[in-house]
Design a protein around this motif. Structure first.
Motif, PDB file in Angstrom:
ATOM      1  N   ARG A 130     -24.773 -24.386 -16.340  1.00  0.00           N
ATOM      2  CA  ARG A 130     -25.263 -25.520 -17.135  1.00  0.00           C
ATOM      3  C   ARG A 130     -24.252 -25.928 -18.190  1.00  0.00           C
ATOM      4  NH1 ARG A 130     -27.177 -24.992 -21.887  1.00  0.00           N
ATOM      5  NH2 ARG A 130     -27.858 -22.837 -21.556  1.00  0.00           N
ATOM      6  N   ARG A 131     -23.640 -24.937 -18.844  1.00  0.00           N
ATOM      7  CA  ARG A 131     -22.733 -25.227 -19.945  1.00  0.00           C
ATOM      8  C   ARG A 131     -21.393 -25.770 -19.455  1.00  0.00           C
ATOM      9  NH1 ARG A 131     -23.760 -23.265 -25.010  1.00  0.00           N
ATOM     10  NH2 ARG A 131     -21.541 -23.563 -25.410  1.00  0.00           N
ATOM     11  N   ARG A 132     -20.885 -25.222 -18.331  1.00  0.00           N
ATOM     12  CA  ARG A 132     -19.541 -25.603 -17.880  1.00  0.00           C
ATOM     13  C   ARG A 132     -19.562 -25.914 -16.373  1.00  0.00           C
ATOM     14  NH1 ARG A 132     -15.427 -21.171 -20.299  1.00  0.00           N
ATOM     15  NH2 ARG A 132     -13.937 -22.567 -19.263  1.00  0.00           N
ATOM     16  N   PRO A 133     -20.238 -26.971 -15.998  1.00  0.00           N
ATOM     17  CA  PRO A 133     -20.379 -27.284 -14.569  1.00  0.00           C
ATOM     18  C   PRO A 133     -19.046 -27.584 -13.886  1.00  0.00           C
ATOM     19  CG  PRO A 133     -21.136 -29.120 -15.935  1.00  0.00           C
ATOM     20  CD  PRO A 133     -20.932 -27.961 -16.850  1.00  0.00           C
ATOM     21  N   GLU A 134     -18.035 -27.969 -14.666  1.00  0.00           N
ATOM     22  CA  GLU A 134     -16.743 -28.312 -14.070  1.00  0.00           C
ATOM     23  C   GLU A 134     -16.076 -27.109 -13.407  1.00  0.00           C
ATOM     24  OE1 GLU A 134     -15.876 -26.806 -18.174  1.00  0.00           O
ATOM     25  OE2 GLU A 134     -17.389 -28.139 -17.291  1.00  0.00           O
ATOM     26  N   LEU A 135     -16.497 -25.894 -13.755  1.00  0.00           N
ATOM     27  CA  LEU A 135     -15.914 -24.698 -13.156  1.00  0.00           C
ATOM     28  C   LEU A 135     -16.354 -24.487 -11.709  1.00  0.00           C
ATOM     29  CD1 LEU A 135     -16.342 -22.072 -16.054  1.00  0.00           C
ATOM     30  CD2 LEU A 135     -14.226 -23.227 -15.358  1.00  0.00           C
ATOM     31  N   PHE A 136     -17.517 -25.012 -11.353  1.00  0.00           N
ATOM     32  CA  PHE A 136     -18.141 -24.682 -10.074  1.00  0.00           C
ATOM     33  C   PHE A 136     -17.677 -25.641  -8.990  1.00  0.00           C
ATOM     34  CE2 PHE A 136     -20.442 -22.386 -13.137  1.00  0.00           C
ATOM     35  CZ  PHE A 136     -21.056 -21.324 -12.499  1.00  0.00           C
ATOM     36  N   GLY A 137     -17.151 -25.032  -7.923  1.00  0.00           N
ATOM     37  CA  GLY A 137     -16.547 -25.804  -6.845  1.00  0.00           C
ATOM     38  C   GLY A 137     -15.042 -25.849  -6.958  1.00  0.00           C
ATOM     39  N   ASP A 138     -14.513 -25.483  -8.122  1.00  0.00           N
ATOM     40  CA  ASP A 138     -13.069 -25.436  -8.345  1.00  0.00           C
ATOM     41  C   ASP A 138     -12.668 -23.998  -8.625  1.00  0.00           C
ATOM     42  OD1 ASP A 138     -10.447 -25.939  -8.869  1.00  0.00           O
ATOM     43  OD2 ASP A 138     -10.774 -27.025 -10.738  1.00  0.00           O
ATOM     44  N   ARG A 139     -12.941 -23.504  -9.820  1.00  0.00           N
ATOM     45  CA  ARG A 139     -12.656 -22.102 -10.154  1.00  0.00           C
ATOM     46  C   ARG A 139     -13.685 -21.168  -9.525  1.00  0.00           C
ATOM     47  NH1 ARG A 139     -10.760 -20.161 -14.321  1.00  0.00           N
ATOM     48  NH2 ARG A 139     -10.644 -18.380 -12.930  1.00  0.00           N
ATOM     49  N   VAL A 140     -14.947 -21.449  -9.762  1.00  0.00           N
ATOM     50  CA  VAL A 140     -16.022 -20.620  -9.207  1.00  0.00           C
ATOM     51  C   VAL A 140     -16.324 -21.110  -7.798  1.00  0.00           C
ATOM     52  CG1 VAL A 140     -18.412 -19.847  -9.448  1.00  0.00           C
ATOM     53  CG2 VAL A 140     -16.984 -20.161 -11.489  1.00  0.00           C
ATOM     54  N   VAL A 141     -16.071 -20.243  -6.797  1.00  0.00           N
ATOM     55  CA  VAL A 141     -16.194 -20.663  -5.397  1.00  0.00           C
ATOM     56  C   VAL A 141     -17.388 -20.029  -4.704  1.00  0.00           C
ATOM     57  CG1 VAL A 141     -13.723 -21.091  -5.192  1.00  0.00           C
ATOM     58  CG2 VAL A 141     -14.630 -18.822  -4.606  1.00  0.00           C
ATOM     59  N   GLY A 142     -18.120 -19.150  -5.388  1.00  0.00           N
ATOM     60  CA  GLY A 142     -19.299 -18.524  -4.801  1.00  0.00           C
ATOM     61  C   GLY A 142     -20.111 -17.829  -5.873  1.00  0.00           C
ATOM     62  N   VAL A 143     -21.413 -17.631  -5.579  1.00  0.00           N
ATOM     63  CA  VAL A 143     -22.329 -17.001  -6.541  1.00  0.00           C
ATOM     64  C   VAL A 143     -23.237 -16.036  -5.784  1.00  0.00           C
ATOM     65  CG1 VAL A 143     -24.264 -17.393  -8.123  1.00  0.00           C
ATOM     66  CG2 VAL A 143     -22.279 -18.920  -8.181  1.00  0.00           C
ATOM     67  N   PHE A 144     -23.452 -14.859  -6.377  1.00  0.00           N
ATOM     68  CA  PHE A 144     -24.337 -13.843  -5.819  1.00  0.00           C
ATOM     69  C   PHE A 144     -25.379 -13.511  -6.875  1.00  0.00           C
ATOM     70  CE2 PHE A 144     -25.556  -9.481  -4.676  1.00  0.00           C
ATOM     71  CZ  PHE A 144     -25.734  -9.597  -3.306  1.00  0.00           C
ATOM     72  N   LEU A 145     -26.642 -13.822  -6.600  1.00  0.00           N
ATOM     73  CA  LEU A 145     -27.727 -13.623  -7.562  1.00  0.00           C
ATOM     74  C   LEU A 145     -28.674 -12.557  -7.038  1.00  0.00           C
ATOM     75  CD1 LEU A 145     -28.495 -17.341  -8.475  1.00  0.00           C
ATOM     76  CD2 LEU A 145     -27.113 -15.714  -9.767  1.00  0.00           C
ATOM     77  N   LEU A 146     -28.984 -11.590  -7.879  1.00  0.00           N
ATOM     78  CA  LEU A 146     -29.744 -10.420  -7.468  1.00  0.00           C
ATOM     79  C   LEU A 146     -30.931 -10.207  -8.409  1.00  0.00           C
ATOM     80  CD1 LEU A 146     -29.697  -7.833  -5.604  1.00  0.00           C
ATOM     81  CD2 LEU A 146     -28.319  -6.763  -7.390  1.00  0.00           C
ATOM     82  N   ALA A 147     -32.153 -10.267  -7.865  1.00  0.00           N
ATOM     83  CA  ALA A 147     -33.360  -9.983  -8.648  1.00  0.00           C
ATOM     84  C   ALA A 147     -33.359 -10.749  -9.965  1.00  0.00           C
ATOM     85  CB  ALA A 147     -33.484  -8.486  -8.905  1.00  0.00           C
ATOM     86  N   THR A 148     -33.280 -12.067  -9.884  1.00  0.00           N
ATOM     87  CA  THR A 148     -33.188 -12.877 -11.093  1.00  0.00           C
ATOM     88  C   THR A 148     -34.121 -14.078 -11.011  1.00  0.00           C
ATOM     89  OG1 THR A 148     -31.593 -13.798 -12.676  1.00  0.00           O
ATOM     90  CG2 THR A 148     -31.279 -14.381 -10.358  1.00  0.00           C
ATOM     91  N   SER A 149     -34.073 -14.924 -12.033  1.00  0.00           N
ATOM     92  CA  SER A 149     -34.990 -16.054 -12.150  1.00  0.00           C
ATOM     93  C   SER A 149     -34.300 -17.205 -12.871  1.00  0.00           C
ATOM     94  CB  SER A 149     -36.239 -15.634 -12.936  1.00  0.00           C
ATOM     95  OG  SER A 149     -37.044 -16.751 -13.274  1.00  0.00           O
TER      96      SER A 149
END
Length: 319
Positions: A130-149
């Motif tokens: 939410r804070r830094r959406p520009e990172l996602f798709g460029d620097r951040v290329v994948g996300v792994f979420l475990l037991a979260t909400s």
């Protein structure tokens, strides 16, 4: 019933930091403990964010499974483990999301990154999106979420009705302040390793058939390392946690969500809603509770490695 993974050896908090440790100072002056592992020359970095009242050691089994595939960055969130404490007003998911971004800037300033988060760690990942959406798709290329909400953890049941009533009467700040004032007194008389604490840990963090005494004792020890004032300070952020606006950002990258069917803290429905919103790969682990990364490590590791395989097969942009 699946064969349980080995009970990991958790290094103690006492003594000097282990080799490969670094300190990242945040913009508000908090020293965050960071550890580096894996192949320092790997083209991909994986950043692991732990859950509430735990520390980076909770990733011990995944650390072993991933270190041949990526450069690993693990960190203790503020107030947890070896990291410094924070003013009460900064004990929020919004702030831990900002901290995650500053860890990323400090120890992985270039190249592709996968962000992984368990429980509160997953919430921190969403806050960063939410804070830094520009990172996602460029620097951040994948996300792994475990037991979260992504939000709505305290909406139903007796506690949900109680919190709603306190909010309507305008007493929520007073209630939370009272909790914070009582916490240091409780800490003075705290009995770590007690049978009651073991029962609570077993009930809240384990599932139908995934607990054994050694694993329950290990999780109890990890959680009881965090002082009550820290627990109380962060409590308010879970009452108001809502990062649903971040889900649209996550649609830009491959995402895997893992949820346990018997998770009492972040029920599987929360994982399903995230997966549906972002088009993620959803792995539901039958019988597992909140500590699924420690009790069903083979399932979690396989899901994580499959995410990395998907990234290897996809075109990648690295900022």
């Amino acid at each position: 019933m699946p064969t349980p993974p080995p009970v990991p050896t958790i290094p103690p908090l006492s003594g000097p930091p282990p080799p490969g440790s670094r300190t990242v100072r945040t913009d508000d002056g908090i020293d965050l403990h960071v550890e580096l592992d894996g192949d320092a020359d790997a083209p991909l970095t994986v950043v692991l964010s732990h859950g509430f009242t735990a520390r980076l050691a909770e990733w011990q089994l995944q650390r072993a499974a991933l270190k041949d595939r990526a450069r690993l960055v693990l960190w203790d969130q503020r107030g947890h483990g070896r990291s410094g404490w924070t003013p009460l007003t900064q004990a929020t998911i919004d702030r831990t999301g900002r901290d995650l971004g500053q860890v990323l800037d400090a120890v992985a300033p270039t190249g592709p990154v996968v962000l992984a988060g368990h429980s509160m760690g997953g919430m921190s990942v969403l806050a960063l999106a939410r804070r830094r959406p520009e990172l996602f798709g460029d620097r951040v290329v994948g996300v792994f979420l475990l037991a979260t909400s992504a939000g709505g953890l305290v909406e139903t049941g007796v506690l949900g009705r109680l919190v709603a009533l306190i909010r309507r009467t305008g007493l929520l700040p007073l209630y939370l302040r009272g909790v914070q004032l009582v916490a240091p007194v409780l800490e003075r008389f705290r009995w770590r390793g007690s049978p009651l604490g073991r029962w609570f840990t077993r009930r809240q963090l384990f599932g139908r058939d995934d607990a054994d005494p050694a694993r329950v004792a290990l999780v109890q020890r990890l959680l009881e390392e965090t002082p009550y004032p820290v627990v109380a300070a962060f409590y308010a952020t879970f009452l108001d946690h809502d990062e649903t606006t971040a889900l649209e950002v996550l649609r830009r990258v491959p995402v895997t969500v893992v949820a346990g069917t018997h998770d009492r803290l972040t029920p599987a429905g929360h994982g399903r809603r995230i997966a549906e919103a972002v088009g993620a790969e959803l792995v539901v682990v039958p019988g597992a509770g909140h500590s699924v990364n420690l009790t069903r490590a083979a399932v979690v590791d396989r899901a994580f490695l499959e995410l990395l395989d998907r990234l290897d097969e996809a075109p990648r942009r690295a900022g």
